[in-house]
Design a protein around this motif. Structure first.
Motif, PDB file in Angstrom:
ATOM      1  N   LEU A 130       0.797  -1.163   0.093  1.00  0.00           N
ATOM      2  CA  LEU A 130       0.015  -0.222   0.105  1.00  0.00           C
ATOM      3  C   LEU A 130       0.955   1.359  -0.103  1.00  0.00           C
ATOM      4  CD1 LEU A 130      -2.229  -1.207   2.804  1.00  0.00           C
ATOM      5  CD2 LEU A 130      -3.039  -1.289   0.371  1.00  0.00           C
ATOM      6  N   PHE A 133     -10.507  -6.012  -0.827  1.00  0.00           N
ATOM      7  CA  PHE A 133     -10.034  -4.548  -1.174  1.00  0.00           C
ATOM      8  C   PHE A 133      -9.388  -4.762  -2.775  1.00  0.00           C
ATOM      9  CE2 PHE A 133      -6.712  -1.320  -0.942  1.00  0.00           C
ATOM     10  CZ  PHE A 133      -7.766  -0.125  -0.462  1.00  0.00           C
ATOM     11  N   ASP A 148       0.916   5.811  -0.035  1.00  0.00           N
ATOM     12  CA  ASP A 148       0.107   6.815   0.244  1.00  0.00           C
ATOM     13  C   ASP A 148      -1.194   6.732   0.601  1.00  0.00           C
ATOM     14  OD1 ASP A 148       2.371   8.303  -0.579  1.00  0.00           O
ATOM     15  OD2 ASP A 148       2.039   8.512  -2.692  1.00  0.00           O
ATOM     16  N   GLU A 149      -2.123   7.311  -0.424  1.00  0.00           N
ATOM     17  CA  GLU A 149      -3.682   7.418   0.135  1.00  0.00           C
ATOM     18  C   GLU A 149      -4.211   6.078   0.356  1.00  0.00           C
ATOM     19  OE1 GLU A 149      -3.753   7.299  -4.260  1.00  0.00           O
ATOM     20  OE2 GLU A 149      -2.680   8.386  -2.630  1.00  0.00           O
ATOM     21  N   GLU A 150      -3.598   4.873  -0.376  1.00  0.00           N
ATOM     22  CA  GLU A 150      -3.930   3.315  -0.144  1.00  0.00           C
ATOM     23  C   GLU A 150      -3.925   2.970   1.199  1.00  0.00           C
ATOM     24  OE1 GLU A 150      -2.702   1.760  -4.572  1.00  0.00           O
ATOM     25  OE2 GLU A 150      -1.381   1.354  -2.865  1.00  0.00           O
ATOM     26  N   ILE A 151      -3.055   3.578   2.015  1.00  0.00           N
ATOM     27  CA  ILE A 151      -2.696   3.118   3.525  1.00  0.00           C
ATOM     28  C   ILE A 151      -3.969   3.555   4.234  1.00  0.00           C
ATOM     29  CG2 ILE A 151      -1.546   3.674   5.561  1.00  0.00           C
ATOM     30  CD1 ILE A 151       0.950   3.780   3.995  1.00  0.00           C
ATOM     31  N   GLN A 152      -4.531   4.440   4.133  1.00  0.00           N
ATOM     32  CA  GLN A 152      -5.620   5.064   4.971  1.00  0.00           C
ATOM     33  C   GLN A 152      -7.009   4.433   4.224  1.00  0.00           C
ATOM     34  OE1 GLN A 152      -6.087   6.742   7.645  1.00  0.00           O
ATOM     35  NE2 GLN A 152      -3.897   7.289   7.879  1.00  0.00           N
ATOM     36  N   ARG A 153      -6.833   4.339   3.082  1.00  0.00           N
ATOM     37  CA  ARG A 153      -8.116   3.576   2.311  1.00  0.00           C
ATOM     38  C   ARG A 153      -8.392   2.173   2.765  1.00  0.00           C
ATOM     39  NH1 ARG A 153      -7.276   3.304  -3.392  1.00  0.00           N
ATOM     40  NH2 ARG A 153      -9.082   2.080  -3.304  1.00  0.00           N
ATOM     41  N   PHE A 154      -7.291   1.518   2.857  1.00  0.00           N
ATOM     42  CA  PHE A 154      -7.423   0.099   3.380  1.00  0.00           C
ATOM     43  C   PHE A 154      -7.840   0.264   4.836  1.00  0.00           C
ATOM     44  CE2 PHE A 154      -5.361  -3.901   5.114  1.00  0.00           C
ATOM     45  CZ  PHE A 154      -6.248  -4.776   4.443  1.00  0.00           C
ATOM     46  N   MET A 203      -6.625  -6.488  -3.472  1.00  0.00           N
ATOM     47  CA  MET A 203      -5.075  -6.860  -3.408  1.00  0.00           C
ATOM     48  C   MET A 203      -4.930  -8.294  -2.812  1.00  0.00           C
ATOM     49  SD  MET A 203      -3.643  -3.168  -2.232  1.00  0.00           S
ATOM     50  CE  MET A 203      -1.777  -3.924  -2.537  1.00  0.00           C
ATOM     51  N   SER A 245       4.817  -1.673   3.416  1.00  0.00           N
ATOM     52  CA  SER A 245       3.980  -0.650   3.304  1.00  0.00           C
ATOM     53  C   SER A 245       4.314   0.407   4.003  1.00  0.00           C
ATOM     54  CB  SER A 245       2.559  -0.981   3.448  1.00  0.00           C
ATOM     55  OG  SER A 245       2.078  -1.765   2.389  1.00  0.00           O
ATOM     56  N   GLN A 259       6.689   3.690   2.853  1.00  0.00           N
ATOM     57  CA  GLN A 259       6.113   5.137   2.965  1.00  0.00           C
ATOM     58  C   GLN A 259       7.069   5.881   3.806  1.00  0.00           C
ATOM     59  OE1 GLN A 259       3.871   6.083   1.242  1.00  0.00           O
ATOM     60  NE2 GLN A 259       2.586   7.686   2.201  1.00  0.00           N
TER      61      GLN A 259
END
Length: 374
Positions: free
Chosen positions: A172, A311, A174-180, A313, A324, A328
């Motif tokens: 994950l 998700f 950038d924004e994928e981290i918070q989205r997940f 993935m 991840s 980051q």
């Protein structure tokens, strides 16, 4: 037969019984070629390590090593085996909890290139036997493809950029981290197609989200998380006290946003009905136990796989969450020594693999270097 050989022969007979039937066939084949019991025990140790890694990564549905079917070996992709190489290069603390029946000296330090090459060579030998030498009652090979034939034994040939490419597609950013994290808490409800699944998710989502958020906001190993006790949490400093690889005491940090999910879970920890004096931070319920008990590593691995698949993935795993965080961190804080301390790595070379994951920075540097005016 010497006393040592006799002892090894007995150990071999006992140990091979915990392996799938095709490994027993392999051992019989090697015996016919006069391989010593000591040599065969070494093969079994390497096979066990790999099989337990497969179970931990969700590459097989088997929960016991003996039950891993041939089909799962046949379906292995080259990228998965390359991930195993990366794992060997890191040599995690939780291998002593999951992969090894007893701690060994090699579990306390990163593996040398020679040791890694030997482990891969052992697997090459097994896969070659299954794909080229052994045959079933119909005269067909046990395996229709040999993924190990595509793997370079000399691990030094796998460059940091090659390792980084293998990591990048499964983590994950950038924004994928918070989205997940938000998906684990809220979005997964849409995938619960029965009332029972909905209730199960609502029961555990505070816990699951807190665990995922801690790993993503601090880069912790899953064993470090499940072994936490309440007294190990220092909320006012955003720190977790733990014993890391090499039995070193440490107190790494986690972020404010990770703290928010942890606090929310702690406020609702009582729903697991812990017994009086239960110190484990993260709990699970079991039909066979009257009180909440310390969550098991396999439970965490399974729910991360479950959420990752929903998700989009399917290759996401608890270890990829750690990847991840590390990637980051270097993206926002280009100081590998700080990251080395946070992750608990003994060697800076291990930490530096994350510097190559985001090749956009490398691409930009190349463009700046070559876009000059004559």
């Amino acid at each position: 037969m010497t006393v040592t050989k006799h002892r090894d022969a007995i150990s071999l007979l006992e140990k091979v019984q915990s392996f799938p039937w095709y490994v027993e066939k392999y051992v019989e084949h090697k015996k016919s070629k006069k391989s010593s019991p000591s040599t065969l025990l070494g093969y079994l140790r390497d096979f066990e390590y790999f099989f337990r890694w497969m179970m931990a990564e969700g590459l097989t549905a088997a929960t016991e090593m003996k039950d891993i079917p041939l089909e799962d070996l046949n379906d292995l992709k080259k990228e998965s085996v390359e991930s195993y190489l990366i794992y060997l290069q890191e040599s995690h603390l939780y291998e002593r909890n999951v992969f090894l029946t007893k701690p060994t000296k090699s579990a306390k330090k990163e593996y040398s290139d020679r040791t890694i090459a030997r482990k891969i060579s052992s697997l090459k030998s097994l896969f070659y036997y299954l794909s080229a030498l052994a045959e079933d009652e119909d005269g067909e090979s046990y395996l229709s493809r040999n993924v190990m034939a595509k793997i370079e034994t000399n691990v030094e040939e796998i460059t940091p950029l090659a390792r980084a490419h293998s990591i990048r597609a499964k983590i994950l950013i950038d924004e994928e981290i918070q989205r997940f994290v938000h998906f684990v808490y809220e979005g997964y409800l849409a995938f619960c197609d029965t009332k029972r699944k909905q209730l199960h998710h609502l029961q555990n989502r505070d816990r699951d989200t807190a665990i995922v958020a801690l790993i993503l906001s601090g880069g912790f190993r899953v064993s470090e998380i499940i072994n936490l006790n309440l007294s190990d949490i220092v909320l006012e400093k955003n720190q977790l006290k733990m014993i890391r690889k090499g039995k070193k005491e440490d107190a790494p940090f986690f972020s404010d946003w990770g703290k928010a999910y942890l606090v929310q879970y702690l406020e609702n920890r009582g729903k697991y009905k812990p017994a009086e004096g239960e110190e484990a931070v993260f709990l699970a319920l079991s039909p066979t136990k009257p009180y909440g008990h310390r969550i098991e590593l396999r439970t965490v691995q399974k729910f991360v796989k479950k959420y990752g698949k929903a998700f989009g993935m399917p290759d996401l795993s608890v270890h990829k969450l750690r990847h991840s965080f590390a990637t980051q961190f270097l993206r926002l804080n280009p100081d590998p020594h700080q990251l080395q301390a946070q992750l608990g790595h003994s060697k800076i070379d291990t930490t530096m693999q994350y510097a190559h994951v985001l090749d956009d920075a490398l691409s930009q540097a190349i463009n700046r270097t070559t876009s000059y005016k004559e």
